[in-house]
Design an enzyme around this catalytic site. Structure first.
Site, mmCIF file in Angstrom:
data_model
loop_
_atom_site.group_PDB
_atom_site.id
_atom_site.type_symbol
_atom_site.label_atom_id
_atom_site.label_comp_id
_atom_site.label_asym_id
_atom_site.label_seq_id
_atom_site.Cartn_x
_atom_site.Cartn_y
_atom_site.Cartn_z
ATOM 1 N N ASP A 542 0.864 -1.185 0.000
ATOM 2 C CA ASP A 542 0.000 0.000 0.000
ATOM 3 C C ASP A 542 0.905 1.242 0.000
ATOM 4 O O ASP A 542 2.124 1.128 0.153
ATOM 5 C CB ASP A 542 -0.841 -0.081 1.288
ATOM 6 C CG ASP A 542 -1.944 0.942 1.354
ATOM 7 O OD1 ASP A 542 -2.300 1.523 0.315
ATOM 8 O OD2 ASP A 542 -2.469 1.158 2.470
ATOM 9 N N GLU A 545 2.809 5.092 -3.844
ATOM 10 C CA GLU A 545 2.856 6.105 -4.933
ATOM 11 C C GLU A 545 4.197 6.832 -4.997
ATOM 12 O O GLU A 545 4.586 7.180 -6.108
ATOM 13 C CB GLU A 545 1.707 7.112 -4.739
ATOM 14 C CG GLU A 545 0.329 6.504 -4.873
ATOM 15 C CD GLU A 545 -0.083 5.660 -3.667
ATOM 16 O OE1 GLU A 545 0.482 5.883 -2.586
ATOM 17 O OE2 GLU A 545 -0.944 4.788 -3.821
ATOM 18 N N ASP A 619 -9.179 4.375 -1.702
ATOM 19 C CA ASP A 619 -10.099 4.757 -0.619
ATOM 20 C C ASP A 619 -11.408 5.349 -1.149
ATOM 21 O O ASP A 619 -11.597 6.568 -1.154
ATOM 22 C CB ASP A 619 -9.403 5.745 0.312
ATOM 23 C CG ASP A 619 -8.178 5.111 0.953
ATOM 24 O OD1 ASP A 619 -8.025 3.877 0.848
ATOM 25 O OD2 ASP A 619 -7.381 5.847 1.546
HETATM 26 C C1 NOJ Z 1 -4.574 3.365 2.744
HETATM 27 C C2 NOJ Z 1 -5.290 2.280 1.995
HETATM 28 O O1 NOJ Z 1 -5.842 2.793 0.821
HETATM 29 C C3 NOJ Z 1 -6.347 1.659 2.876
HETATM 30 O O2 NOJ Z 1 -6.984 0.630 2.186
HETATM 31 C C4 NOJ Z 1 -5.713 1.165 4.158
HETATM 32 O O3 NOJ Z 1 -6.722 0.653 4.992
HETATM 33 C C5 NOJ Z 1 -4.984 2.296 4.853
HETATM 34 N N1 NOJ Z 1 -3.997 2.839 3.969
HETATM 35 C C6 NOJ Z 1 -4.308 1.867 6.155
HETATM 36 O O4 NOJ Z 1 -3.287 0.993 5.917
#
Ligand code: NOJ
Length: 960
Positions: A542, A545, A619
């Site tokens: 995650d 970017e 998100d």
């Molecule tokens: C950002 C991610 O997009 C999300 O899915 C995740 O729950 C959070 N980071 C925390 O790790």
């Protein structure tokens, strides 16, 4: 106050209501001020200004670029030469150009800057950054398809000032290169489909020294964003000054363009120069952690694939812009009649696109199709096809931020079983770690990670844990110590370790461009290093970017420095996949002798990521609009060659109500990557917690996914060899039906003929499904018939129903016995569903392998072609044999077809009660019973063959 009106009590009341509404339900919208618009980005503004200038000058505009004819050479499928740019000060700059014609049928145009190639420039601020234009994007992205065309040849009949090259399959393609002003026209069968620099927007901002001007000696050019650029309190030092590259790409006669993810927008891309229904800004590709992203927007998101398909009736072409720097794409559609080259094609529109990147070279591939399938195939030869995932990865994933203890995980696991809801993978977000230090477990909440994984393994379930690229800056953290002592972190512009802020607080970033970092990253995943991890643990990358909470636009400063002295500016969009690449290698090497297909989920991506990972759309929010946009987003990713895609089921932020959650599951089962996820502040919403009838509705949706896993896996296999999307939009399946080109709310699963139209609006109990052709379409559940080409058909969609049709003419493999996990279905028998087409025929395929190892690469698989012709259903082998075939077939010897359902069979079958079954190798034919079920009204009758028990890996015939 002039013009003010008395405020009525009613208005006051309404205003109060609005105010209360705002307090109770805070509206979530992106913080626009955190992200640049085109007008706030120097090079975007400059390239747009150039386009405006060209358009204002009309026919008197001439591109200042011309090919020096004396330098041109054609050898081994490659045309090389020097492009000359004449500056406003009448300087002549040399830009080496290569046009390669490839065996795959695509063509590649590269333009570089001679001075920079030779290192003949000066860098400001004593920076150590590389003097060259970044030319290594392909190292991360391309993996084949570069073989030069053997047949490409110069066309001797070219008139003076032109070079013509014939190439492609059957020499049907031709590139016509005009020397002055420079332009390239790509033709197929004598008709122009793609034009480069037709609008004259080619732009290579060449290197120049900064001259500190005294007085009014202005060159007439606006230099305000050339040397330093500030945004949101950050200043970009730009040690090489302005260096953007851009070109226009025109698709004459094409009115639809698709691709260039990632944007929360429709499948058919909109115009970007304003006007009703259009965007004001170009589509931006600059991988970013865009918090609370907005819909129907060209704003950048987490990933970028600069690959575009243009489509018109019976023709698809495409371009791929291989550049890893920040990129924008403007799209304008113009009536084709204004073009002197007006084509005979049906579309009266020319789509003009304008691509520009902040740094790097021009490196552009052109694909001439003519079908979307051919484009997928050729593009995939370059960037690779979707890796055939482990079988568990295409089943249901249960995630939330966070499962809080190992006991919690075991409890969720047990509850799924108690409520008989299948699932394959449970996920641990960030907070399983000890103080957000990756490769560790919180000793208080996860004291027994191994016990937890062993428990999951009892039902062959898996665990995925989050590992991010930011490493907590803490002396007593071994990962941080190693990162710094080995010098493997990204540096700031002064060459010191870059320190930024992310989940763990002060952090450093592993620089996976460095081969040594790559090796080190691999070592961290070994079982003895990542203690507590077992072989059923996989990885979620995650925030790659990379997301930096205190960085410009929530990412790294562009003047940060990576291995090879490349600026972050040069490599930003491939940064994410370098981490995925390293993790992929790490998972392959966790233990000697243990070779299984890795599974990685990545948030950031670029072209090529499909070879290593799945992606999700980040998100999103628990709203109907977010549910709706997930379909075009997933479809777009498929078109752009990265089909293993999904969105957080249920929505990440906020709490969905039961109706929304149920509808989201009904839609989510059509995402190739099917995972529920939720933010830490949301209420628990595991499917078994939802009250009836919604619990059953959700369970039924998940079970439908499991029932169809054989069809899904077959579609994944096809993607892995042909690059075809796993779920496909209307235009891809019906490329000659113009009415369907913009449809992006219904989808086809592979080539199964399954057509789903998830309900994405509240309180909606019917839906309209568009049908392109004249075949009969059958409701999946009750065989109601819908027929009629080129129109919409209203299909009932009560809350417990997923609108799903099967086109006539298919054989769909499925497994009907519900199990706890997909692995436990491994030895289950198959059911085949047949729908007959107008000619009374049906076709289908099935691909099966062990779902785990790489044995399939050595023939360890079953690949069958099912055909129904002249009242005979047959199964023929499609696979090429390999050393592992016999062994695999042996393991599958007991797996059979337990049922065949024929929808809408010939009426004469009413009088039949048996069929003859002939299996290859069997001494005698046998019979199976056939039962005919008559249905009334609009529902088609069906017939069922019970227990033919033919081997799934065998050749056989069933004669009706
Ligand atoms: C950002 C991610 O997009 C999300 O899915 C995740 O729950 C959070 N980071 C925390 O790790």
């Amino acid at each position: 106050m002039a013009g003010s009106r008395p405020v009525s009590a009613w208005t006051l009341f309404l205003s109060l209501l609005v105010l209360i509404g705002c307090i109770v339900v805070p509206g979530l919208t992106v913080k626009h001020e955190n992200f640049k618009t085109c007008a706030q980005s120097g090079f975007c503004k400059r390239n747009r200004a150039l386009a405006d200038d060209a358009s204002a000058q009309g026919t008197s505009w001439s591109s200042p670029y011309e090919l020096d004819s004396s330098t041109l050479q054609f050898k081994d499928g490659q045309l090389t030469g020097i492009l000359i740019k004449t500056t406003t000060a009448n300087e002549k700059l040399r830009l080496p150009i290569t046009v390669s014609f490839l065996e795959s049928g695509s063509a590649r145009v590269i333009v570089d800057e001679e001075k920079r190639m030779k290192g003949d420039i000066e860098i400001r601020h004593n920076s150590k950054v590389n003097k060259k234009r970044y030319d290594e994007t392909e190292k991360w992205v391309l993996m084949g398809g570069l073989e030069a065309s053997k047949s490409a040849a110069l066309n001797a009949e070219a008139e003076a000032g032109f070079t013509k090259v014939q190439y492609g399959p059957g020499d049907k393609f031709q590139a016509i290169i005009r020397h002055a002003p420079f332009e390239v026209e790509f033709q197929r069968d004598g008709q122009t489909h793609v034009q480069l620099n037709h609008q004259g927007l080619l732009n290579m901002e060449h290197w120049r020294p900064k001259v500190d001007k005294e007085g009014d000696n202005d060159s007439g050019e606006d230099e305000s964003t050339w040397w330093e650029e500030s945004f949101g309190g950050n200043t970009d030092s730009k040690p090489r000054g302005p260096e953007s590259v851009g070109i226009d790409v025109t698709f004459p006669g094409y009115s639809h363009v698709f691709g260039i993810p990632e944007h929360a927008d429709s499948l058919s891309l909109r115009e970007t120069r304003g006007g009703p229904g259009n965007h004001e800004n170009p589509y931006r590709m600059y991988n970013s952690d865009v918090f609370e992203y907005e819909l129907n927007s060209p704003m950048t998101l987490y990933g970028a694939i600069p690959f575009m398909q243009a489509h018109r009736k019976n023709s698809t072409v495409g371009v791929f812009w291989l550049n890893a720097a920040e990129t924008w794409v403007d799209i304008v559609k113009k009536p084709a009649s204004s073009n002197p080259l007006s084509l005979s094609g049906s579309s009266k529109t020319n789509t003009q696109t304008h691509w520009f990147s902040e740094a790097g070279r021009i490196d552009l591939f052109v694909f001439l199709g003519p079908s979307p399938q051919e484009i997928s195939k050729t593009y995939g030869q370059l960037t690779g096809y979707t890796q055939l995932p482990q079988h568990f990865a295409i089943a249901y994933h249960q995630c939330r931020w966070n499962y809080i203890t190992d006991e919690d995980v075991k409890d969720v696991d047990a509850k799924f079983d108690k409520y008989q809801i299948p699932y394959d993978v449970i996920w641990l977000d960030l907070d399983y770690t000890d103080d957000r230090k990756y490769f560790t477990w919180d000793p208080l909440t996860f004291p027994n990670p191994k016990g937890m994984q062993e428990k999951l393994d009892e039902s062959e379930r898996k665990l995925v844990v989050l590992i991010d690229p930011h490493i907590k800056n803490k002396d007593d953290y071994y990962v941080s110590k190693e990162l710094n002592s080995k010098g493997l972190a990204v540096q700031n512009k002064d060459g010191d370790v870059y320190d930024g802020w992310c989940w763990p607080g002060s952090s450093h970033w592993v620089d996976c461009f460095n081969p040594a970092a790559f090796t080190w990253w691999n070592s961290l995943h070994k079982y003895d290093k990542f203690q507590g991890s077992l072989s059923n643990l996989f990885i979620w990358n995650d925030m790659n970017e990379p997301s930096v909470f205190n960085g410009p636009e929530t990412t790294m400063p562009k003047d940060n420095i990576h291995y090879g002295d490349w600026e972050h500016r040069d490599i930003h969009n491939v940064n994410g996949i370098t981490l995925v690449n390293a993790t992929y290698q790490a998972l392959l090497e966790r233990k000697k002798g243990e070779v299984r297909r890795p599974f990685i989920l990545t948030r950031s991506y670029y072209a090529g990521a499909q070879r290593m990972s799945a992606m999700w759309t980040g998100d999103n929010q628990a709203t109907w609009d977010h549910l709706a946009i997930s379909l075009p987003m997933v479809l777009t990713n498929g078109i752009a060659g990265f089909p293993f895609a999904g969105a957080d089921v249920g929505g990440f932020f906020h709490n969905p109500d039961k109706e929304l959650l149920s509808r989201w599951y009904q839609a989510g089962i059509w995402y190739p990557f099917f995972r529920a996820h939720a933010h830490i502040d949301t209420r628990r919403r595991e499917p078994y917690l939802i009250s009836e009838p919604h619990r059953t509705i959700i369970s039924q949706a998940i079970r439908l996914r499991y029932q169809l896993l054989p069809a899904w896996y077959t579609a994944f296999h096809e993607a892995s060899i042909n690059g075809t999307p796993i779920v496909r939009p209307q235009y891809y399946e019906f490329p000659d039906d113009e009415e369907g080109f913009a449809i992006d709310d219904q989808l086809y699963l592979g080539n199964t003929g399954l057509l789903a139209k998830p309900v994405v609006t509240e309180n909606t109990f019917t839906t309209d499904i568009y049908i392109s052709d004249g075949e009969k379409y059958y409701d999946y559940f009750d065989y109601t018939v819908y027929q009629g080409a080129g129109k919409k058909h209203t299909v009932p969609a009560p809350e417990d129903k997923i609108p799903l049709l099967i086109q006539g003419g298919h054989v769909i493999p499925r497994r009907d016995r519900p199990r706890r996990s997909s692995a436990l279905m491994r030895w289950d028998p198959y059911t085949l569903i047949l729908t007959l087409n107008k000619n009374g025929e049906a076709d289908g395929t099935l691909y099966v392998d062990d779902g785990e190892t790489f044995d399939y690469e050595r023939g360890g698989y079953i690949h069958r072609q099912f055909q129904f012709r002249d009242s005979i259903l047959s199964s023929e082998d499609l696979g090429t044999k390999g050393p592992k075939t016999a062994e695999y077939l042996k393991t599958m010897a007991g797996v059979t077809v337990e049922r065949v359902v024929v929808v809408d069979p010939p009426k004469a079958w009413k009088d039949k009660s048996t069929v003859t079954v002939i299996e290859d190798g069997a001494k005698t034919a046998s019979t199976s019973s056939l039962e005919y079920f008559e249905q009334q009204g609009s529902k088609a009758s069906y017939a069922v063959v019970k227990s033919p028990n033919v081997g799934i890996g065998k050749s056989w015939r069933i004669e009706f």
